[in-house]
Design an enzyme around this catalytic site. Structure first.
Site, PDB file in Angstrom:
ATOM      1  N   HIS A  49       6.246  -1.122  -7.789  1.00 46.47           N
ATOM      2  CA  HIS A  49       4.856  -0.696  -7.964  1.00 46.47           C
ATOM      3  C   HIS A  49       4.487   0.374  -6.927  1.00 46.47           C
ATOM      4  O   HIS A  49       3.991   1.454  -7.283  1.00 46.47           O
ATOM      5  CB  HIS A  49       3.935  -1.910  -7.846  1.00 46.47           C
ATOM      6  CG  HIS A  49       2.479  -1.590  -7.976  1.00 46.47           C
ATOM      7  ND1 HIS A  49       1.779  -1.750  -9.146  1.00 46.47           N
ATOM      8  CD2 HIS A  49       1.597  -1.099  -7.074  1.00 46.47           C
ATOM      9  CE1 HIS A  49       0.528  -1.373  -8.967  1.00 46.47           C
ATOM     10  NE2 HIS A  49       0.387  -0.977  -7.704  1.00 46.47           N
ATOM     11  N   GLU A  50       4.742   0.082  -5.674  1.00 47.29           N
ATOM     12  CA  GLU A  50       4.341   1.049  -4.626  1.00 47.29           C
ATOM     13  C   GLU A  50       5.148   2.337  -4.739  1.00 47.29           C
ATOM     14  O   GLU A  50       4.622   3.428  -4.541  1.00 47.29           O
ATOM     15  CB  GLU A  50       4.474   0.420  -3.234  1.00 47.29           C
ATOM     16  CG  GLU A  50       3.705  -0.887  -3.033  1.00 47.29           C
ATOM     17  CD  GLU A  50       2.253  -0.865  -3.500  1.00 47.29           C
ATOM     18  OE1 GLU A  50       1.638   0.215  -3.514  1.00 47.29           O
ATOM     19  OE2 GLU A  50       1.735  -1.935  -3.868  1.00 47.29           O
ATOM     20  N   ASP A  52     -14.647  -1.584  -3.274  1.00 44.58           N
ATOM     21  CA  ASP A  52     -13.806  -2.766  -3.172  1.00 44.58           C
ATOM     22  C   ASP A  52     -14.331  -3.918  -4.039  1.00 44.58           C
ATOM     23  O   ASP A  52     -13.560  -4.743  -4.521  1.00 44.58           O
ATOM     24  CB  ASP A  52     -13.777  -3.189  -1.702  1.00 44.58           C
ATOM     25  CG  ASP A  52     -12.509  -3.930  -1.361  1.00 44.58           C
ATOM     26  OD1 ASP A  52     -11.437  -3.421  -1.724  1.00 44.58           O
ATOM     27  OD2 ASP A  52     -12.595  -5.012  -0.761  1.00 44.58           O
ATOM     28  N   HIS A  99       3.748   4.614  -7.361  1.00 50.91           N
ATOM     29  CA  HIS A  99       2.578   5.395  -6.921  1.00 50.91           C
ATOM     30  C   HIS A  99       2.977   6.782  -6.402  1.00 50.91           C
ATOM     31  O   HIS A  99       2.127   7.667  -6.306  1.00 50.91           O
ATOM     32  CB  HIS A  99       1.825   4.652  -5.823  1.00 50.91           C
ATOM     33  CG  HIS A  99       0.786   3.678  -6.310  1.00 50.91           C
ATOM     34  ND1 HIS A  99      -0.224   4.033  -7.170  1.00 50.91           N
ATOM     35  CD2 HIS A  99       0.589   2.360  -6.022  1.00 50.91           C
ATOM     36  CE1 HIS A  99      -1.011   2.966  -7.390  1.00 50.91           C
ATOM     37  NE2 HIS A  99      -0.523   1.946  -6.710  1.00 50.91           N
ATOM     38  N   ARG A 107      -2.975 -12.202   3.046  1.00 48.16           N
ATOM     39  CA  ARG A 107      -2.952 -11.395   1.820  1.00 48.16           C
ATOM     40  C   ARG A 107      -4.058 -11.865   0.874  1.00 48.16           C
ATOM     41  O   ARG A 107      -4.041 -13.002   0.400  1.00 48.16           O
ATOM     42  CB  ARG A 107      -1.578 -11.530   1.176  1.00 48.16           C
ATOM     43  CG  ARG A 107      -1.370 -10.661  -0.019  1.00 48.16           C
ATOM     44  CD  ARG A 107       0.072 -10.799  -0.485  1.00 48.16           C
ATOM     45  NE  ARG A 107       0.265 -10.137  -1.754  1.00 48.16           N
ATOM     46  CZ  ARG A 107       1.360 -10.257  -2.490  1.00 48.16           C
ATOM     47  NH1 ARG A 107       2.377 -10.989  -2.045  1.00 48.16           N
ATOM     48  NH2 ARG A 107       1.467  -9.636  -3.641  1.00 48.16           N
ATOM     49  N   MET A 137       0.862  -1.174   0.000  1.00 47.63           N
ATOM     50  CA  MET A 137       0.000   0.000   0.000  1.00 47.63           C
ATOM     51  C   MET A 137       0.901   1.227   0.000  1.00 47.63           C
ATOM     52  O   MET A 137       1.786   1.359   0.846  1.00 47.63           O
ATOM     53  CB  MET A 137      -0.925  -0.013   1.231  1.00 47.63           C
ATOM     54  CG  MET A 137      -1.813   1.216   1.345  1.00 47.63           C
ATOM     55  SD  MET A 137      -2.993   1.334  -0.045  1.00 47.63           S
ATOM     56  CE  MET A 137      -3.104   3.123  -0.217  1.00 47.63           C
ATOM     57  N   GLU A 138       0.624   2.111  -0.965  1.00 41.19           N
ATOM     58  CA  GLU A 138       1.529   3.210  -1.277  1.00 41.19           C
ATOM     59  C   GLU A 138       1.416   4.398  -0.324  1.00 41.19           C
ATOM     60  O   GLU A 138       1.391   5.547  -0.765  1.00 41.19           O
ATOM     61  CB  GLU A 138       1.267   3.655  -2.718  1.00 41.19           C
ATOM     62  CG  GLU A 138      -0.120   4.291  -2.989  1.00 41.19           C
ATOM     63  CD  GLU A 138      -1.215   3.305  -3.382  1.00 41.19           C
ATOM     64  OE1 GLU A 138      -1.127   2.134  -2.991  1.00 41.19           O
ATOM     65  OE2 GLU A 138      -2.159   3.723  -4.071  1.00 41.19           O
ATOM     66  N   GLU A 157      -3.916   2.927 -10.853  1.00 40.20           N
ATOM     67  CA  GLU A 157      -3.302   1.595 -10.921  1.00 40.20           C
ATOM     68  C   GLU A 157      -2.763   1.222 -12.306  1.00 40.20           C
ATOM     69  O   GLU A 157      -1.720   0.585 -12.407  1.00 40.20           O
ATOM     70  CB  GLU A 157      -4.277   0.537 -10.407  1.00 40.20           C
ATOM     71  CG  GLU A 157      -4.677   0.720  -8.939  1.00 40.20           C
ATOM     72  CD  GLU A 157      -3.506   0.641  -7.958  1.00 40.20           C
ATOM     73  OE1 GLU A 157      -2.426   0.158  -8.327  1.00 40.20           O
ATOM     74  OE2 GLU A 157      -3.698   1.095  -6.803  1.00 40.20           O
ATOM     75  N   TYR A 161      -5.783  -2.266 -13.362  1.00 34.94           N
ATOM     76  CA  TYR A 161      -4.336  -2.465 -13.363  1.00 34.94           C
ATOM     77  C   TYR A 161      -3.830  -2.884 -14.749  1.00 34.94           C
ATOM     78  O   TYR A 161      -2.945  -2.271 -15.333  1.00 34.94           O
ATOM     79  CB  TYR A 161      -3.959  -3.588 -12.384  1.00 34.94           C
ATOM     80  CG  TYR A 161      -4.122  -3.267 -10.923  1.00 34.94           C
ATOM     81  CD1 TYR A 161      -5.385  -3.279 -10.323  1.00 34.94           C
ATOM     82  CD2 TYR A 161      -3.027  -2.979 -10.121  1.00 34.94           C
ATOM     83  CE1 TYR A 161      -5.537  -3.017  -8.973  1.00 34.94           C
ATOM     84  CE2 TYR A 161      -3.174  -2.721  -8.756  1.00 34.94           C
ATOM     85  CZ  TYR A 161      -4.428  -2.735  -8.195  1.00 34.94           C
ATOM     86  OH  TYR A 161      -4.563  -2.475  -6.863  1.00 34.94           O
TER      87      TYR A 161
HETATM   88  N1  BES Z   1      -3.181   0.775  -3.888  1.00 34.46           N
HETATM   89  C1  BES Z   1      -3.099  -0.617  -4.068  1.00 34.46           C
HETATM   90  C2  BES Z   1      -3.809  -1.418  -3.012  1.00 34.46           C
HETATM   91  C3  BES Z   1      -5.296  -1.148  -2.909  1.00 34.46           C
HETATM   92  C4  BES Z   1      -6.077  -0.968  -4.026  1.00 34.46           C
HETATM   93  C5  BES Z   1      -5.881  -1.118  -1.679  1.00 34.46           C
HETATM   94  C6  BES Z   1      -7.434  -0.722  -3.892  1.00 34.46           C
HETATM   95  C7  BES Z   1      -7.236  -0.879  -1.544  1.00 34.46           C
HETATM   96  C8  BES Z   1      -8.016  -0.668  -2.660  1.00 34.46           C
HETATM   97  C9  BES Z   1      -1.650  -1.088  -4.147  1.00 34.46           C
HETATM   98  O1  BES Z   1      -0.803  -0.197  -4.796  1.00 34.46           O
HETATM   99  C10 BES Z   1      -1.608  -2.343  -4.963  1.00 34.46           C
HETATM  100  O2  BES Z   1      -2.010  -2.292  -6.082  1.00 34.46           O
HETATM  101  N2  BES Z   1      -1.132  -3.425  -4.397  1.00 34.46           N
HETATM  102  C11 BES Z   1      -1.010  -4.690  -5.084  1.00 34.46           C
HETATM  103  C12 BES Z   1       0.406  -4.912  -5.558  1.00 34.46           C
HETATM  104  C13 BES Z   1       0.691  -4.706  -6.972  1.00 34.46           C
HETATM  105  C14 BES Z   1       2.076  -5.166  -7.328  1.00 34.46           C
HETATM  106  C15 BES Z   1      -0.319  -5.043  -7.989  1.00 34.46           C
HETATM  107  C16 BES Z   1      -1.305  -5.791  -4.111  1.00 34.46           C
HETATM  108  O3  BES Z   1      -1.455  -5.510  -2.930  1.00 34.46           O
HETATM  109  O4  BES Z   1      -1.391  -6.937  -4.515  1.00 34.46           O
HETATM  110 ZN    ZN Z   2      -1.176  -0.047  -6.856  1.00 31.60          ZN
END
Ligand code: BES
Ligand code: ZN
Length: 631
Positions: free
Chosen positions: A322-323, A402, A326, A583, A297-298, A345, A410
């Site tokens: 990735h983070e 969500d 952001h 996770r 989480m960024e 994303e 993405y």
């Molecule tokens: N910002 C997202 C996490 C997120 C998105 C939290 C939407 C809540 C709602 C974060 O940057 C992210 O995309 N994390 C990914 C990793 C990435 C390499 C695709 C994850 O957690 O898997």
């Molecule tokens: Zn992200």
């Protein structure tokens, strides 16, 4: 909005909090309100009305109380009353408010609107046209969805409790009363009181040492949206990576984390060279306990990360890229509301892969691109290629964001930017992106803002580029438009050959996979023939020790295959994984695969019964649905 919020009174630390629900006494500070509890502005997920009054700065003064599992204290909001209105609308969910005062003066009246299951309830505060600061005395509740309170057993050290928050997308309102829309940006300062043996960290300037009195002060001088508000409290230590970066982790994990993230300085340098200066001062990573529901989480200045990316060989650090990315796409230029999520994303996956290419080479990043394409194809198949949720511009109104945030934003987003790069030429495209980040820095923008800017600016650099791409079809249409870029990888072709040789000859030459990267393994595991006999699964396991893999990505992919092929010997490893890792990206496909057969579902429910308490709300909400779990 209900005329009067007849509040219950929660005796909390000897203080009374208006907490909604059944009534024993009227809330003396509540006034009549007749307007409805609908969201009114351009953000369907916020009750705030920033066009009328906008919050510019938050000053937080809170105590983190592990015994009562509450964060309580005061939020002082500095406001700009643009429309000279007499009410400030904030977002809140599961928050109890004890008292609200204006500027340096006395109490003011406030009320809560009707409760929505995921939006929470508007907190409406009576203000004066000239009011500058609104002070809210409040407390979160133990069930606050953003916050996970971990028992010592859920940490690596095992001796201290731990707390972390996860505010994105609309959960900041469960621990702070604020305008919880990404269209609103504010600076913040905070004083956070925690048990003396624990360190507090935020998405702000952070300490590197324990404070003897357990009181920490934070400043975030750059204006950020509320979903980037973040707090973690635990027994963590700091390790330096370079002049600009470092890592926080539980002491038991610190050395491993420092080793794993060694390339962060190089990643920062690569990103700056491509897209302009890093604007946030330091870049640190906090390694959280394994229940963290995301990979990363960024949170500005301090990425929150799952420990499952510590593979021991730096093979999963694209997540850090990735983070870090952001810090440009998302934190600097922010999606205006969650329908524009792909601006965060999609851009970030594109930047991530560019960073990986700079630091590890094109062969490496092309493997990532193919894996991205595989995931996109799987999601398109799952949603149905014509489904509304396959548009880049989402329509999340009326839903928990969500639920509609799939990997379309993405991965389809990535392929749009790559298509633009290919049509424009890399040099021109990089120049465009750099100018884009500069032009919209510290702003929240809509998809249409991007399209307008693209159509105005890109032709100046590459006059014909936009003729080759149907932007509207990509953004406002389903599926993957024709002519989407097609990455290729020689390394993956060799994996394909290995697979077909195994199928035709039935032999496994263990020497070849010994040299595979994580990405080659993932490609292999995703393309295993199906079904596979127990004997063949056992051969794979014996040759490559997959059930014992210390690489979470490989293990999760293998366990998925084990479920599909009903390979019993891997079930203890599955059970261990599901009860120790929270996770969601891993949990969701595994529980989904289990739920496909009655016996699997039974097993899934049995494991979940033991695991659920250890998961963050974000993960348990998703798994509840998969298993039809009802409390
Ligand atoms: N910002 C997202 C996490 C997120 C998105 C939290 C939407 C809540 C709602 C974060 O940057 C992210 O995309 N994390 C990914 C990793 C990435 C390499 C695709 C994850 O957690 O898997
Ligand atoms: Zn992200």
């Amino acid at each position: 909005m209900r005329a009067i919020e007849w509040s219950c009174w929660l005796a909390f630390l000897g203080l009374a909090f208006a907490c909604g629900g059944s009534s024993t006494a009227p809330d003396p500070t509540a006034t009549d309100a007749t307007d409805s509890a609908q969201t009114t502005g351009s953000d369907p997920h916020s009750f705030a009305r920033p066009d009328e009054v906008v919050v510019r700065h938050l000053d937080l003064d809170v105590t983190v109380d592990f015994a009562s599992q509450t964060i309580h204290g005061k939020a002082a909001l500095s406001i700009e009353n643009r429309a000279q209105v007499s009410q400030l609308y904030l977002d809140s969910r599961d928050l109890d408010v004890r008292r609200v005062t204006l500027d340096d003066g006395g109490n003011t009246t406030f009320q809560f609107g009707d409760e929505d299951p995921f939006l929470g309830r508007p907190l409406v505060i009576d203000i004066k046209p000239h009011t500058q600061v609104v002070h809210i005395e409040y407390s979160s509740r133990p069930e606050a969805a953003a916050v996970q309170w971990l028992a010592p057993e859920q940490t690596a050290g095992g001796n201290h409790p731990f707390l972390f928050t996860q505010s994105q997308a609309i959960l900041a309102r469960t621990w702070i009363p604020l305008q919880d829309s990404p269209a609103v940006r504010m600076t913040y300062s905070a004083t956070v009181r925690v048990p003396k043996e624990l360190m507090a960290l935020m998405s702000a300037e952070n300490p590197t040492q324990l404070a003897a009195d357990g009181v920490y002060h934070f400043e975030m001088p750059q204006a950020i949206p509320s979903y980037l508000m973040a707090l973690a409290v635990g027994d963590v230590a700091f390790g330096e990576l370079g002049p600009q970066s470092g890592v926080y982790a539980e002491p038991a994990l610190l050395d491993k984390a420092v080793y794993e993230f060694q390339d962060i300085e190089a990643m920062i340098a690569a990103t700056e060279a491509l897209y302009g200066p890093y604007q946030w001062g330091r870049y640190d990573v906090l390694v959280l306990p394994p229940s963290f529901p995301f990979g990363g989480m960024e949170n500005p200045r301090l990425t929150f990360a799952t420990p499952t990316i510590i593979a021991g060989d730096r093979s999963l650090v694209s997540l850090i890229a990735h983070e870090l990315a952001h810090s440009w796409s998302g934190n600097l230029v922010t999606n205006s509301n969650w329908d524009d999520f792909w601006l965060n994303e999609g851009f970030t996956v594109y930047l991530e892969q560019r960073i990986m290419e700079e630091v590890y080479g094109r062969d490496y990043s092309e493997m990532l691109a193919i894996l991205t394409r595989q995931e996109l194809d799987a999601t398109l198949a799952e949603l149905g290629p014509e489904a509304r949720d396959t548009w880049l511009h989402l329509d999340l109104a009326g839903r928990d964001p969500d639920d509609g945030m799939t990997n379309i934003a993405y991965n389809k987003g990535y392929f749009l930017l790559r298509a633009l790069e290919e049509a424009t030429g890399r040099e021109n495209w990089d120049a465009f992106l750099k100018a884009y980040f500069d032009h919209f820095a510290f702003q929240s923008i809509t998809t249409q803002d991007f399209v307008t800017y693209l159509k105005a600016e890109l032709p100046k650099l590459a006059p014909e580029a936009l003729d080759q791409i149907n932007i509207d079809a990509w953004i406002y249409g389903p599926n993957l438009p024709e002519g989407a870029p097609q990455p290729t990888s020689l390394a993956f072709e060799k994996v394909d050959q290995y697979l077909s040789q195994w199928q035709s000859a039935g032999t496994l030459d263990a020497a070849i996979p010994a040299k595979w990267s994580t990405h080659e393994w993932l490609h292999f595991l995703r393309h295993l023939p199906s079904p596979l006999s127990t004997e063949k699964m056992a051969n794979l396991d014996a040759a490559f020790h997959l059930s014992q893999s210390g690489n979470s990505e490989i293990l999760a992919a293998w366990l998925g295959a084990a479920i599909t092929n009903q390979y019993e010997p891997a079930m203890p490893a599955l059970e261990h994984f599901l009860t120790t890792v929270g996770r969601r990206k891993f949990l969701k496909p595994l529980y989904t695969a289990l739920a496909k057969t009655p016996e699997g579902k039974e097993r899934g429910r049995e494991i979940y019964a033991r695991a659920r308490d250890g998961y963050h709300f974000v993960s348990s909400a998703t798994i509840d649905e998969i298993l039809g779990w009802e409390g």
